[in-house]
Design a protein around this motif. Sequence first.
Motif, PDB file in Angstrom:
ATOM      1  N   LEU A   1      52.080  40.146  37.905  1.00 20.65           N
ATOM      2  CA  LEU A   1      51.095  39.727  38.916  1.00 20.65           C
ATOM      3  C   LEU A   1      51.604  38.499  39.666  1.00 20.65           C
ATOM      4  N   LYS A   2      51.126  38.346  40.907  1.00 16.87           N
ATOM      5  CA  LYS A   2      51.626  37.266  41.770  1.00 16.87           C
ATOM      6  C   LYS A   2      50.537  36.237  42.074  1.00 16.87           C
ATOM      7  N   GLU A   3      50.973  34.978  42.206  1.00 17.44           N
ATOM      8  CA  GLU A   3      50.068  33.899  42.605  1.00 17.44           C
ATOM      9  C   GLU A   3      50.220  33.627  44.102  1.00 17.44           C
ATOM     10  N   SER A   4      49.278  32.869  44.647  1.00 19.99           N
ATOM     11  CA  SER A   4      49.363  32.494  46.070  1.00 19.99           C
ATOM     12  C   SER A   4      49.155  30.983  46.198  1.00 19.99           C
ATOM     13  N   PRO A   5      50.183  30.196  45.869  1.00 17.10           N
ATOM     14  CA  PRO A   5      50.013  28.741  45.929  1.00 17.10           C
ATOM     15  C   PRO A   5      49.682  28.265  47.337  1.00 17.10           C
ATOM     16  N   GLY A   6      48.748  27.328  47.437  1.00 15.90           N
ATOM     17  CA  GLY A   6      48.406  26.731  48.734  1.00 15.90           C
ATOM     18  C   GLY A   6      47.549  27.603  49.624  1.00 15.90           C
ATOM     19  N   LYS A   7      47.206  28.792  49.145  1.00 15.60           N
ATOM     20  CA  LYS A   7      46.387  29.691  49.970  1.00 15.60           C
ATOM     21  C   LYS A   7      44.976  29.781  49.392  1.00 15.60           C
ATOM     22  N   TYR A   8      43.997  29.847  50.281  1.00 13.74           N
ATOM     23  CA  TYR A   8      42.591  29.907  49.856  1.00 13.74           C
ATOM     24  C   TYR A   8      41.914  31.100  50.522  1.00 13.74           C
ATOM     25  N   ALA A   9      41.736  32.134  49.747  1.00  9.90           N
ATOM     26  CA  ALA A   9      41.193  33.386  50.271  1.00  9.90           C
ATOM     27  C   ALA A   9      39.687  33.260  50.546  1.00  9.90           C
ATOM     28  N   THR A  10      39.187  34.132  51.414  1.00  9.96           N
ATOM     29  CA  THR A  10      37.735  34.241  51.604  1.00  9.96           C
ATOM     30  C   THR A  10      37.162  34.929  50.360  1.00  9.96           C
ATOM     31  N   SER A  11      35.840  34.859  50.191  1.00  9.15           N
ATOM     32  CA  SER A  11      35.249  35.479  49.001  1.00  9.15           C
ATOM     33  C   SER A  11      35.529  36.985  48.979  1.00  9.15           C
ATOM     34  N   LYS A  12      35.524  37.600  50.158  1.00  7.02           N
ATOM     35  CA  LYS A  12      35.794  39.042  50.246  1.00  7.02           C
ATOM     36  C   LYS A  12      37.219  39.352  49.757  1.00  7.02           C
ATOM     37  N   ASP A  13      38.168  38.533  50.213  1.00  4.31           N
ATOM     38  CA  ASP A  13      39.561  38.740  49.796  1.00  4.31           C
ATOM     39  C   ASP A  13      39.786  38.402  48.321  1.00  4.31           C
ATOM     40  N   MET A  14      39.020  37.428  47.807  1.00  5.25           N
ATOM     41  CA  MET A  14      39.132  37.111  46.366  1.00  5.25           C
ATOM     42  C   MET A  14      38.745  38.332  45.540  1.00  5.25           C
ATOM     43  N   LEU A  15      37.622  38.962  45.921  1.00  2.17           N
ATOM     44  CA  LEU A  15      37.138  40.128  45.176  1.00  2.17           C
ATOM     45  C   LEU A  15      38.156  41.265  45.234  1.00  2.17           C
ATOM     46  N   LYS A  16      38.775  41.444  46.404  1.00  6.92           N
ATOM     47  CA  LYS A  16      39.766  42.511  46.583  1.00  6.92           C
ATOM     48  C   LYS A  16      41.011  42.222  45.741  1.00  6.92           C
ATOM     49  N   GLU A  17      41.479  40.979  45.803  1.00  3.28           N
ATOM     50  CA  GLU A  17      42.698  40.611  45.070  1.00  3.28           C
ATOM     51  C   GLU A  17      42.486  40.730  43.554  1.00  3.28           C
ATOM     52  N   LEU A  18      41.323  40.294  43.080  1.00  2.00           N
ATOM     53  CA  LEU A  18      41.049  40.420  41.645  1.00  2.00           C
ATOM     54  C   LEU A  18      40.978  41.889  41.237  1.00  2.00           C
ATOM     55  N   LEU A  19      40.347  42.702  42.072  1.00  2.00           N
ATOM     56  CA  LEU A  19      40.266  44.139  41.776  1.00  2.00           C
ATOM     57  C   LEU A  19      41.674  44.730  41.626  1.00  2.00           C
ATOM     58  N   LEU A  20      42.545  44.441  42.604  1.00  2.00           N
ATOM     59  CA  LEU A  20      43.906  45.004  42.553  1.00  2.00           C
ATOM     60  C   LEU A  20      44.658  44.506  41.315  1.00  2.00           C
ATOM     61  N   ASP A  21      44.471  43.241  40.967  1.00  2.00           N
ATOM     62  CA  ASP A  21      45.154  42.696  39.785  1.00  2.00           C
ATOM     63  C   ASP A  21      44.640  43.341  38.498  1.00  2.00           C
ATOM     64  N   HIS A  22      43.323  43.502  38.390  1.00  2.00           N
ATOM     65  CA  HIS A  22      42.792  44.152  37.177  1.00  2.00           C
ATOM     66  C   HIS A  22      43.263  45.604  37.108  1.00  2.00           C
TER      67      HIS A  22
END
Length: 157
Positions: A90-111
């Motif tokens: 899995l990959k991190e995104s240092p210095g980046k701050y996603a919107t709540s919508k993108d957070m939910l999407k990114e967590l879904l893909l990671d899980h």
Amino acid sequence: MKTNIGISDKHLIRSAGLLSEILSDEMILYVKTRKFHWNVSGESFLELHKLFESQYKQMELSIDLVAERMGKLGQKTPGTMEEFLQLGSLKESPGKYATSKDMLKELLLDHENLVVVLRRSVSQIAGKINDAGTADFLTGLMEDHESTAWVLRRYQE
Ligand SMILES: [Fe+2]
């Protein structure tokens, strides 16, 4: 003292190697979920802030079990961020701050990715390696991530 549980040394190392990759992904996703818990904002702030907290708390428990499972196989457990980032997929995104919508999407893909990794590991560990205990444990862990992915998927339109 030597671990004598009916699994060859070669297979104990192989099983623990797969566990170290899973541990690394769990740690990466744990840290990411905390970052999102700290930084989420918007209309659903409190709901998502609490949701992410419940998810990282669950992972915190799983992480400990994965790490200690490696010990039960007679192997050392990696415990540095450097190793986790090297061993995990899995990959991190240092210095980046996603919107709540993108957070939910990114967590879904990671899980979902973690479910794929776990499914593959279970089949290898239950097959040739013949480590029934680890295969059973990882099957339960896979189901936990399937459940989390299901919740996160419900937020997708
Ligand atoms: Fe908090």
